[in-house]
Motif scaffolding. Structure first.
Motif, PDB file in Angstrom:
ATOM      1  N   GLY A   1       0.817  -1.192   0.000  1.00  0.00           N
ATOM      2  CA  GLY A   1       0.000   0.000   0.000  1.00  0.00           C
ATOM      3  C   GLY A   1       0.859   1.252   0.000  1.00  0.00           C
ATOM      4  O   GLY A   1       2.083   1.191   0.017  1.00  0.00           O
ATOM      5  N   PRO A   2       0.218   2.413   0.031  1.00  0.00           N
ATOM      6  CA  PRO A   2       0.951   3.687  -0.035  1.00  0.00           C
ATOM      7  C   PRO A   2       1.471   4.104   1.332  1.00  0.00           C
ATOM      8  O   PRO A   2       1.144   5.174   1.859  1.00  0.00           O
ATOM      9  CB  PRO A   2      -0.117   4.653  -0.555  1.00  0.00           C
ATOM     10  CG  PRO A   2      -1.396   4.124   0.016  1.00  0.00           C
ATOM     11  CD  PRO A   2      -1.252   2.618   0.012  1.00  0.00           C
ATOM     12  N   ARG A   3       2.283   3.260   1.918  1.00  0.00           N
ATOM     13  CA  ARG A   3       2.760   3.488   3.277  1.00  0.00           C
ATOM     14  C   ARG A   3       4.262   3.761   3.264  1.00  0.00           C
ATOM     15  O   ARG A   3       4.958   3.406   2.329  1.00  0.00           O
ATOM     16  CB  ARG A   3       2.454   2.269   4.166  1.00  0.00           C
ATOM     17  CG  ARG A   3       0.984   1.959   4.257  1.00  0.00           C
ATOM     18  CD  ARG A   3       0.701   0.536   4.734  1.00  0.00           C
ATOM     19  NE  ARG A   3       1.373   0.206   5.982  1.00  0.00           N
ATOM     20  CZ  ARG A   3       2.328  -0.717   6.072  1.00  0.00           C
ATOM     21  NH1 ARG A   3       2.712  -1.406   4.989  1.00  0.00           N
ATOM     22  NH2 ARG A   3       2.889  -0.968   7.228  1.00  0.00           N
ATOM     23  N   SER A   4       4.751   4.352   4.342  1.00  0.00           N
ATOM     24  CA  SER A   4       6.174   4.649   4.493  1.00  0.00           C
ATOM     25  C   SER A   4       6.639   4.151   5.849  1.00  0.00           C
ATOM     26  O   SER A   4       5.871   4.151   6.824  1.00  0.00           O
ATOM     27  CB  SER A   4       6.424   6.160   4.374  1.00  0.00           C
ATOM     28  OG  SER A   4       7.723   6.497   4.825  1.00  0.00           O
ATOM     29  N   LEU A   5       7.900   3.759   5.936  1.00  0.00           N
ATOM     30  CA  LEU A   5       8.457   3.346   7.217  1.00  0.00           C
ATOM     31  C   LEU A   5       8.641   4.513   8.174  1.00  0.00           C
ATOM     32  O   LEU A   5       8.929   4.310   9.350  1.00  0.00           O
ATOM     33  CB  LEU A   5       9.801   2.634   7.002  1.00  0.00           C
ATOM     34  CG  LEU A   5       9.735   1.290   6.268  1.00  0.00           C
ATOM     35  CD1 LEU A   5      11.119   0.676   6.178  1.00  0.00           C
ATOM     36  CD2 LEU A   5       8.774   0.329   6.956  1.00  0.00           C
ATOM     37  N   ASP A   6       8.460   5.720   7.686  1.00  0.00           N
ATOM     38  CA  ASP A   6       8.556   6.881   8.568  1.00  0.00           C
ATOM     39  C   ASP A   6       7.484   6.854   9.653  1.00  0.00           C
ATOM     40  O   ASP A   6       7.638   7.476  10.702  1.00  0.00           O
ATOM     41  CB  ASP A   6       8.437   8.177   7.763  1.00  0.00           C
ATOM     42  CG  ASP A   6       9.647   8.406   6.867  1.00  0.00           C
ATOM     43  OD1 ASP A   6      10.763   7.996   7.253  1.00  0.00           O
ATOM     44  OD2 ASP A   6       9.478   8.976   5.775  1.00  0.00           O
ATOM     45  N   THR A   7       6.386   6.146   9.404  1.00  0.00           N
ATOM     46  CA  THR A   7       5.320   6.042  10.406  1.00  0.00           C
ATOM     47  C   THR A   7       5.142   4.602  10.915  1.00  0.00           C
ATOM     48  O   THR A   7       4.136   4.289  11.555  1.00  0.00           O
ATOM     49  CB  THR A   7       3.983   6.533   9.814  1.00  0.00           C
ATOM     50  OG1 THR A   7       3.665   5.753   8.634  1.00  0.00           O
ATOM     51  CG2 THR A   7       4.067   8.007   9.440  1.00  0.00           C
TER      52      THR A   7
ATOM     53  N   ASP B   1      21.828   0.019  -1.405  1.00  0.00           N
ATOM     54  CA  ASP B   1      20.659   0.423  -2.196  1.00  0.00           C
ATOM     55  C   ASP B   1      19.384   0.465  -1.373  1.00  0.00           C
ATOM     56  O   ASP B   1      18.311   0.000  -1.795  1.00  0.00           O
ATOM     57  CB  ASP B   1      20.474  -0.523  -3.401  1.00  0.00           C
ATOM     58  CG  ASP B   1      21.693  -0.530  -4.312  1.00  0.00           C
ATOM     59  OD1 ASP B   1      22.314   0.533  -4.471  1.00  0.00           O
ATOM     60  OD2 ASP B   1      22.017  -1.597  -4.847  1.00  0.00           O
ATOM     61  N   LEU B   2      19.475   1.022  -0.174  1.00  0.00           N
ATOM     62  CA  LEU B   2      18.297   1.159   0.678  1.00  0.00           C
ATOM     63  C   LEU B   2      17.380   2.248   0.150  1.00  0.00           C
ATOM     64  O   LEU B   2      17.832   3.248  -0.416  1.00  0.00           O
ATOM     65  CB  LEU B   2      18.713   1.504   2.100  1.00  0.00           C
ATOM     66  CG  LEU B   2      19.488   0.457   2.891  1.00  0.00           C
ATOM     67  CD1 LEU B   2      19.952   1.052   4.214  1.00  0.00           C
ATOM     68  CD2 LEU B   2      18.649  -0.784   3.138  1.00  0.00           C
ATOM     69  N   ALA B   3      16.088   2.073   0.371  1.00  0.00           N
ATOM     70  CA  ALA B   3      15.144   3.159   0.120  1.00  0.00           C
ATOM     71  C   ALA B   3      15.352   4.224   1.196  1.00  0.00           C
ATOM     72  O   ALA B   3      15.792   3.919   2.311  1.00  0.00           O
ATOM     73  CB  ALA B   3      13.714   2.628   0.163  1.00  0.00           C
TER      74      ALA B   3
ATOM     75  N   GLU C   1      16.548   3.698   5.230  1.00  0.00           N
ATOM     76  CA  GLU C   1      17.784   4.234   5.793  1.00  0.00           C
ATOM     77  C   GLU C   1      17.510   5.113   7.006  1.00  0.00           C
ATOM     78  O   GLU C   1      18.204   5.038   8.022  1.00  0.00           O
ATOM     79  CB  GLU C   1      18.554   5.019   4.731  1.00  0.00           C
ATOM     80  CG  GLU C   1      19.921   5.480   5.193  1.00  0.00           C
ATOM     81  CD  GLU C   1      20.827   5.865   4.040  1.00  0.00           C
ATOM     82  OE1 GLU C   1      21.989   6.219   4.318  1.00  0.00           O
ATOM     83  OE2 GLU C   1      20.383   5.810   2.879  1.00  0.00           O
ATOM     84  N   ARG C   2      16.458   5.919   6.923  1.00  0.00           N
ATOM     85  CA  ARG C   2      16.124   6.770   8.067  1.00  0.00           C
ATOM     86  C   ARG C   2      15.751   5.954   9.298  1.00  0.00           C
ATOM     87  O   ARG C   2      16.208   6.230  10.416  1.00  0.00           O
ATOM     88  CB  ARG C   2      14.971   7.722   7.690  1.00  0.00           C
ATOM     89  CG  ARG C   2      15.373   8.856   6.759  1.00  0.00           C
ATOM     90  CD  ARG C   2      14.262   9.889   6.632  1.00  0.00           C
ATOM     91  NE  ARG C   2      13.064   9.357   5.971  1.00  0.00           N
ATOM     92  CZ  ARG C   2      12.842   9.410   4.663  1.00  0.00           C
ATOM     93  NH1 ARG C   2      13.751   9.944   3.856  1.00  0.00           N
ATOM     94  NH2 ARG C   2      11.712   8.934   4.153  1.00  0.00           N
TER      95      ARG C   2
END
Length: 360
Positions: A212-218, A330-332, A336-337
């Protein structure tokens, strides 16, 4: 090769011993050392466990003996599964960091014994939580390439299973890794996911569909919210809570599914032992393969322009003498954050305890 299991009569230690014998990882010419603690309940129990194993597996069992003191541990591969664990009951905290103060003394006592009595060739697989702290303390007295935590490999196997389930496949068709810290600090490396039988565009489309349209930032907030919701549901109906887990994205299921298993009153001993035994089998096989594990880094990995020094779960090359190379490229950006933040958290956890060995 010989294997010692420290904490052999605990839930995970017992299962490790059983799987080592049932899967015939150890040939009859090898030795399995069951390590307990003199003066504790495991002292007499290891003798009974030895007899029970021989009753069950005499035809295929290796030589089995008992040790009751850290100085008596002698093996090529040491599985460290002793120490306190989070209580497997509803509502109990499963915070692995909270175990640090209790288990640091256990780690330190064995680290001191290894410093004084070990051959220097042992490879230690750390199972006890916090895995990262155990790895850091053992790496103070052993070559750091001979110490690996199994948490990232267990998380990797869980992630692959959840991705496979979302795609209607079996786990063996999925590759890819989980990194970071074992538990809520895990970092699913979506950029590393590969699916057998799918070309690059097909794989990318499949990942977009199930992630889905998710990010590891959350991701950390997602985990916390899911655990709160599951705890509320489980207070009324545990089966409904497990049904709810199945509605979540696969990377979130990887984390909260294991957490829910522990909250249900069950343990994750079988899965933990399976991941551990796979690492033991790799060490004994004589080949090198890529796994994931918590390892002590000294600049092999760079995150956000800074070399990482300290323990972090990453993909590594594992062979008979331990791990040799960290493979994290080659991390996204969101990967990396989150890994950088996790690395900082692990250092904060470990640093206060890293002088414990000197005080034992």
């Amino acid at each position: 090769m010989d294997v010692a299991v420290i904490g052999a009569t605990g839930a995970v230690g017992r299962e490790v011993c059983i799987q080592l014998i049932e899967r015939q990882v150890l040939p009859p010419s090898s030795r399995l050392q069951l390590v307990g603690r003199a003066g504790g309940s495991s002292g007499p129990a290891v003798h009974g466990f030895r007899a029970d194993l021989l009753d069950a597996y005499d035809e295929v069992a290796p030589m089995i003996d008992v040790a009751l003191d850290p100085s008596e541990v002698v093996a090529d591969v040491v599985v460290f599964a002793a120490g306190a664990t989070a209580p497997p009951r509803p509502g109990a905290s499963a915070d692995r960091d909270a175990l640090a103060a209790t288990n640091a003394r256990v780690f330190a006592s064995y680290a001191q014994a290894f410093a004084e009595h070990a051959s220097g060739r042992e490879v230690v697989i750390m199972v006890t939580n916090p895995v990262e702290l155990g790895v850091a303390m053992m790496a103070q007295v052993l070559d750091r390439h001979q110490v690996i935590g199994m948490g990232a490999w267990l998380d990797t196997l869980r992630l692959r299973r959840e991705i496979a389930g979302s795609l209607g496949m079996r786990r063996h068709r999925i590759s890819g890794f989980a990194a970071g810290q074992h538990g809520n600090g895990v970092v699913p490396l979506w950029s590393s996911v590969r699916v057998a039988g799918l070309d690059v565009p097909e794989r990318a489309a499949a990942v977009r569909r199930i992630r889905g349209p998710r990010s590891l930032d959350t991701f950390s907030e997602e985990i916390a919210a899911a655990q709160t919701r599951l705890r509320d549901v489980a207070s009324e109906d545990v089966a409904a809570a497990f049904d709810l887990v199945e509605t979540l994205p696969p990377d979130l299921r990887m984390v909260v599914g294991a957490w829910m298993t522990h909250q249900s009153g069950a343990r994750t001993a079988v899965g933990t032992a399976n991941a551990t035994v796979e690492l033991v089998a790799t060490l004994m096989d004589g080949r090198e393969i890529v796994v994931a594990g918590q390892v002590p880094l000294e600049g092999e990995v760079t995150l956000e322009g800074q070399p990482v020094t300290g323990v972090l779960g990453v993909p590594v090359v594992l062979g008979p003498e331990g791990w040799s190379r960290a493979l994290l490229t080659d991390l996204a950006p969101d990967e990396e954050r989150l890994l950088a933040a996790t690395s900082a958290h692990i250092r904060q956890l470990c640093d206060p305890y890293l002088q414990e060995v000197a005080h034992v």
